[in-house]
Design an enzyme around this catalytic site. Structure first.
Site, PDB file in Angstrom:
ATOM      1  N   CYS A 113       0.832  -1.208   0.000  1.00  0.00           N
ATOM      2  CA  CYS A 113       0.000   0.000   0.000  1.00  0.00           C
ATOM      3  C   CYS A 113       0.871   1.265   0.000  1.00  0.00           C
ATOM      4  O   CYS A 113       1.511   1.561  -0.996  1.00  0.00           O
ATOM      5  CB  CYS A 113      -1.004  -0.022   1.148  1.00  0.00           C
ATOM      6  SG  CYS A 113      -2.349   1.160   0.899  1.00  0.00           S
ATOM      7  N   HIS A 218      -3.827  -4.789   0.237  1.00  0.00           N
ATOM      8  CA  HIS A 218      -3.361  -5.206   1.563  1.00  0.00           C
ATOM      9  C   HIS A 218      -3.445  -6.731   1.698  1.00  0.00           C
ATOM     10  O   HIS A 218      -4.391  -7.251   2.314  1.00  0.00           O
ATOM     11  CB  HIS A 218      -4.209  -4.541   2.656  1.00  0.00           C
ATOM     12  CG  HIS A 218      -3.770  -3.157   3.008  1.00  0.00           C
ATOM     13  ND1 HIS A 218      -2.735  -2.896   3.881  1.00  0.00           N
ATOM     14  CD2 HIS A 218      -4.210  -1.949   2.581  1.00  0.00           C
ATOM     15  CE1 HIS A 218      -2.570  -1.587   3.996  1.00  0.00           C
ATOM     16  NE2 HIS A 218      -3.447  -0.988   3.214  1.00  0.00           N
ATOM     17  N   GLU A 220      -1.882  -8.719   3.595  1.00  0.00           N
ATOM     18  CA  GLU A 220      -1.791  -9.210   4.983  1.00  0.00           C
ATOM     19  C   GLU A 220      -3.168  -9.310   5.630  1.00  0.00           C
ATOM     20  O   GLU A 220      -3.345 -10.077   6.573  1.00  0.00           O
ATOM     21  CB  GLU A 220      -0.864  -8.301   5.807  1.00  0.00           C
ATOM     22  CG  GLU A 220      -1.476  -7.020   6.349  1.00  0.00           C
ATOM     23  CD  GLU A 220      -1.747  -5.946   5.303  1.00  0.00           C
ATOM     24  OE1 GLU A 220      -1.356  -6.139   4.124  1.00  0.00           O
ATOM     25  OE2 GLU A 220      -2.351  -4.911   5.652  1.00  0.00           O
TER      26      GLU A 220
END
Ligand code: MN
Length: 245
Positions: A113, A218, A220
């Site tokens: 990001c 994102h 994660e």
């Protein structure tokens, strides 16, 4: 064989909560995703001077540049558009130094990001300061607050014959989206690896580097519900493992 040590960049937490103790923060999902990939996460404070940063950098096997606010436009040669969100010049300068060292010295790097934006600026690139006002007919990239972090916002087209495609496959991939800025002019030595349907750049990498991957989404926050995203963290740890002494 010991686990590779993966640095994760932290930030200054400005959310004032009693008793107002100054805090540095990192989202737990970065830490958990690095562990899921079999890396040992180490949080890097954002307020370090060059000597301290360099000492930490030299102890790392890999680096994860985390998400966050906007980069000071002066650092990529532009005027402030007045549309910025949470600028922290100290964090900018620290992360730009880490990114430049990782780029030039071959340290494994996953940039997420804001991280892909740091990577691009570190390589001499520029940024779109605000997609909704500066890109006509753009998709919604800045998902509304309160939406689950793993909710799909749009697809990206992963370009074949890239490091990114080796990990997550070429072609269409569903991603989340929590950004109002994006890569504009691509920095020296980087190539585009993924784009959203509106043309916004969603992936960059350095083809000359063992593992230097940036993504605008994102991953994660998606590893639990979209296992394909774990491959980015597996890949980071594997490439970092190759760098352990
Ligand atoms: Mn997006």
């Amino acid at each position: 064989m010991s686990l590779p040590v993966i640095g994760i960049t932290g930030w200054t937490d400005r959310s004032a909560r009693p008793p107002n103790i100054p805090l540095f923060s990192v989202s737990q999902t970065y830490v958990q995703a690095v562990m899921m990939g079999r890396g040992a996460p180490m949080i890097i404070p954002p307020n370090l001077e060059e000597a301290e940063l360099r000492a930490i950098f030299e102890s790392l096997d890999g680096l994860l540049l985390s998400g966050g606010g906007d980069i000071l436009p002066a650092l990529y040669g532009e005027e402030d558009s007045g549309l910025l969100w949470v600028v922290d010049e100290q964090r900018d300068r620290a992360e730009l130094a880490l990114a430049r060292w990782a780029l030039t010295e071959g340290l494994s790097l996953l940039a997420i990001c804001r991280g892909i934006q740091v990577l691009n600026v570190a390589a001499g690139g520029t940024l779109i300061q605000d997609i909704p006002t500066q890109v006509p007919n753009s998709l919604t990239h800045s998902s509304v607050a309160g939406r689950p972090r793993d909710s799909i916002a749009h697809t990206v087209d992963v370009i074949r014959d890239t490091q990114l495609a080796t990990l997550v496959g070429a072609g269409q991939l569903d991603v989340n989206s929590f950004h109002h800025q994006a890569v504009k002019d691509v920095g020296t030595g980087l190539v585009v690896t993924a784009r959203a349907p509106d043309g916004i750049i969603e992936g960059l990498e350095s083809p000359d580097h063992p593992f230097c991957i940036g993504v605008q989404w994102h991953p994660e926050a998606m590893v639990e519900s979209y296992p394909v995203m774990r491959r980015l963290f597996d890949g980071l740890a594997e490439a970092s493992q190759a760098q352990t002494g």
